[in-house]
Design a protein around this motif. Structure first.
Motif, PDB file in Angstrom:
ATOM      1  N   THR A  13       0.847  -1.198   0.000  1.00 55.01           N
ATOM      2  CA  THR A  13       0.000   0.000   0.000  1.00 55.01           C
ATOM      3  C   THR A  13       0.880   1.244   0.000  1.00 55.01           C
ATOM      4  N   TRP A  14       0.729   2.045  -1.012  1.00 54.37           N
ATOM      5  CA  TRP A  14       1.483   3.291  -1.121  1.00 54.37           C
ATOM      6  C   TRP A  14       0.967   4.279  -0.081  1.00 54.37           C
ATOM      7  N   GLU A  15       1.871   4.890   0.647  1.00 57.56           N
ATOM      8  CA  GLU A  15       1.540   5.875   1.687  1.00 57.56           C
ATOM      9  C   GLU A  15       2.108   7.244   1.358  1.00 57.56           C
ATOM     10  N   GLY A  16       2.502   7.455   0.128  1.00 58.56           N
ATOM     11  CA  GLY A  16       3.308   8.625  -0.208  1.00 58.56           C
ATOM     12  C   GLY A  16       2.620   9.804  -0.859  1.00 58.56           C
ATOM     13  N   ASN A  17       1.293   9.854  -0.863  1.00 57.96           N
ATOM     14  CA  ASN A  17       0.631  11.029  -1.435  1.00 57.96           C
ATOM     15  C   ASN A  17       0.805  12.197  -0.462  1.00 57.96           C
ATOM     16  N   LEU A  18       1.578  13.173  -0.856  1.00 59.70           N
ATOM     17  CA  LEU A  18       1.857  14.331  -0.008  1.00 59.70           C
ATOM     18  C   LEU A  18       0.867  15.465  -0.246  1.00 59.70           C
ATOM     19  N   TYR A  28       5.887  13.486  -4.559  1.00 58.96           N
ATOM     20  CA  TYR A  28       5.358  12.377  -3.766  1.00 58.96           C
ATOM     21  C   TYR A  28       6.475  11.628  -3.050  1.00 58.96           C
ATOM     22  N   SER A  29       6.099  10.965  -1.996  1.00 57.53           N
ATOM     23  CA  SER A  29       7.019  10.121  -1.237  1.00 57.53           C
ATOM     24  C   SER A  29       6.959   8.705  -1.794  1.00 57.53           C
ATOM     25  N   ARG A  30       8.030   7.992  -1.630  1.00 50.44           N
ATOM     26  CA  ARG A  30       8.076   6.600  -2.081  1.00 50.44           C
ATOM     27  C   ARG A  30       7.641   5.639  -0.973  1.00 50.44           C
ATOM     28  N   ALA A  31       7.164   6.162   0.142  1.00 49.97           N
ATOM     29  CA  ALA A  31       6.787   5.349   1.299  1.00 49.97           C
ATOM     30  C   ALA A  31       5.644   4.399   0.956  1.00 49.97           C
ATOM     31  N   ILE A  34       4.282  -2.950   3.400  1.00 59.61           N
ATOM     32  CA  ILE A  34       4.127  -4.308   2.908  1.00 59.61           C
ATOM     33  C   ILE A  34       3.453  -5.098   4.027  1.00 59.61           C
ATOM     34  N   SER A  35       2.356  -5.753   3.698  1.00 55.67           N
ATOM     35  CA  SER A  35       1.626  -6.459   4.744  1.00 55.67           C
ATOM     36  C   SER A  35       1.107  -7.802   4.238  1.00 55.67           C
ATOM     37  N   ALA A  36       0.822  -8.652   5.211  1.00 53.94           N
ATOM     38  CA  ALA A  36       0.205  -9.948   4.960  1.00 53.94           C
ATOM     39  C   ALA A  36      -0.627 -10.267   6.200  1.00 53.94           C
ATOM     40  N   PRO A  37      -1.708 -10.986   6.041  1.00 53.34           N
ATOM     41  CA  PRO A  37      -2.577 -11.274   7.181  1.00 53.34           C
ATOM     42  C   PRO A  37      -1.826 -11.907   8.355  1.00 53.34           C
ATOM     43  N   GLY A  38      -2.039 -11.336   9.533  1.00 51.50           N
ATOM     44  CA  GLY A  38      -1.483 -11.887  10.752  1.00 51.50           C
ATOM     45  C   GLY A  38      -0.011 -11.618  10.996  1.00 51.50           C
ATOM     46  N   LYS A  39       0.604 -10.724  10.219  1.00 49.98           N
ATOM     47  CA  LYS A  39       2.029 -10.443  10.365  1.00 49.98           C
ATOM     48  C   LYS A  39       2.259  -8.954  10.555  1.00 49.98           C
ATOM     49  N   PRO A  40       3.356  -8.587  11.230  1.00 53.41           N
ATOM     50  CA  PRO A  40       3.655  -7.159  11.356  1.00 53.41           C
ATOM     51  C   PRO A  40       3.980  -6.569   9.987  1.00 53.41           C
ATOM     52  N   ALA A  41       3.594  -5.346   9.783  1.00 57.23           N
ATOM     53  CA  ALA A  41       3.850  -4.662   8.519  1.00 57.23           C
ATOM     54  C   ALA A  41       5.336  -4.317   8.394  1.00 57.23           C
ATOM     55  N   ILE A  42       5.814  -4.259   7.159  1.00 56.10           N
ATOM     56  CA  ILE A  42       7.186  -3.868   6.865  1.00 56.10           C
ATOM     57  C   ILE A  42       7.137  -2.492   6.214  1.00 56.10           C
ATOM     58  N   PRO A  43       7.800  -1.500   6.819  1.00 52.59           N
ATOM     59  CA  PRO A  43       7.824  -0.178   6.183  1.00 52.59           C
ATOM     60  C   PRO A  43       8.778  -0.191   4.990  1.00 52.59           C
ATOM     61  N   GLY A  44       8.288   0.205   3.841  1.00 53.86           N
ATOM     62  CA  GLY A  44       9.096   0.179   2.636  1.00 53.86           C
ATOM     63  C   GLY A  44       9.219   1.541   1.992  1.00 53.86           C
ATOM     64  N   SER A  45      10.198   1.678   1.131  1.00 52.53           N
ATOM     65  CA  SER A  45      10.431   2.893   0.372  1.00 52.53           C
ATOM     66  C   SER A  45      11.345   2.528  -0.791  1.00 52.53           C
ATOM     67  N   ALA A  46      11.795   3.528  -1.504  1.00 49.28           N
ATOM     68  CA  ALA A  46      12.811   3.328  -2.532  1.00 49.28           C
ATOM     69  C   ALA A  46      14.179   3.513  -1.885  1.00 49.28           C
ATOM     70  N   GLU A  47      15.198   3.094  -2.583  1.00 47.55           N
ATOM     71  CA  GLU A  47      16.563   3.382  -2.148  1.00 47.55           C
ATOM     72  C   GLU A  47      16.739   4.900  -2.089  1.00 47.55           C
ATOM     73  N   PRO A  48      17.496   5.416  -1.131  1.00 44.46           N
ATOM     74  CA  PRO A  48      17.677   6.870  -1.027  1.00 44.46           C
ATOM     75  C   PRO A  48      18.148   7.532  -2.320  1.00 44.46           C
ATOM     76  N   LYS A  49      18.943   6.832  -3.131  1.00 43.29           N
ATOM     77  CA  LYS A  49      19.389   7.416  -4.408  1.00 43.29           C
ATOM     78  C   LYS A  49      18.229   7.672  -5.360  1.00 43.29           C
ATOM     79  N   PHE A  50      17.086   7.025  -5.072  1.00 41.98           N
ATOM     80  CA  PHE A  50      15.894   7.201  -5.902  1.00 41.98           C
ATOM     81  C   PHE A  50      14.798   7.913  -5.108  1.00 41.98           C
ATOM     82  N   ASP A  53      13.375   6.743   1.494  1.00 39.05           N
ATOM     83  CA  ASP A  53      13.642   6.960   2.910  1.00 39.05           C
ATOM     84  C   ASP A  53      14.600   5.871   3.399  1.00 39.05           C
ATOM     85  N   ALA A  54      15.795   6.272   3.826  1.00 39.78           N
ATOM     86  CA  ALA A  54      16.819   5.307   4.260  1.00 39.78           C
ATOM     87  C   ALA A  54      16.403   4.522   5.498  1.00 39.78           C
ATOM     88  N   ALA A  55      15.423   5.004   6.241  1.00 41.94           N
ATOM     89  CA  ALA A  55      14.973   4.308   7.452  1.00 41.94           C
ATOM     90  C   ALA A  55      13.993   3.175   7.136  1.00 41.94           C
TER      91      ALA A  55
END
Length: 157
Positions: A13-18, A28-31, A34-50, A53-55
């Motif tokens: 799910t894209w979260e980057g509409n600023l 826009y943000s690349r944030a 990534i999710s799947a049922p019953g699991k903690p979400a993974i925060p994703g982004s593009a590589e900082p060069k693109f 968000d490096a975090a």
């Protein structure tokens, strides 16, 4: 390929509409999440060069991590079957991606550098050799179109 089918469902799910959507490359943000049922979400982004968000995890890191984790899981399984007692495992994996002139890119290789510690009495040579069998069995390494090298090390307690 005949066999059992396994299905993996994830949601990205894209979260980057600023506030302006994709009105411009810098608007826009690349944030994403990534999710799947019953699991903690993974925060994703593009590589900082693109403009990412490096975090947050980027797809390239996740690909390298997937290859490393798959190898580890097969390796531990094979060691358990072979009587090699692994007491610690870490991998300093590295992936190389080459960006093309038009902005596209591709991975040219991944190197796994697993370091295992095995219990006294376990066969060090067998422990090292099982990495090659794990590589042959790894679902992810068998699915990529670039070489995956393995440079294993083993220490006896």
């Amino acid at each position: 390929m005949a066999g059992r089918e396994h299905r993996y469902d994830v949601t990205v799910t894209w979260e980057g509409n600023l506030g302006e959507g994709t009105t411009g490359y810098r608007a826009y943000s690349r944030a994403h999440e990534i999710s799947a049922p019953g699991k903690p979400a993974i925060p994703g982004s593009a590589e900082p060069k693109f403009r990412g968000d490096a975090a947050r995890w980027n797809p390239e890191e996740l690909l390298v991590a997937s290859i490393s984790a798959c190898h580890k899981l097969w390796y531990l399984h094979l060691c358990a079957e072979a009587g090699v007692v692994v007491t610690a495992y870490s991998d300093a994996a590295e992936g190389i991606m080459m960006e093309g002139a038009g902005g596209s890119g591709r991975f040219t290789g991944v190197t796994l550098r697993p370091h295992v510690t095995i219990a006294a009495g376990s066969d060090r040579e067998k422990a090292l050799a099982l990495h090659h069998k794990a590589h042959e069995m790894c679902f992810i390494a068998n699915s990529v179109n670039f070489p995956v090298a393995i440079e294993p090390e083993a220490t006896v307690e």
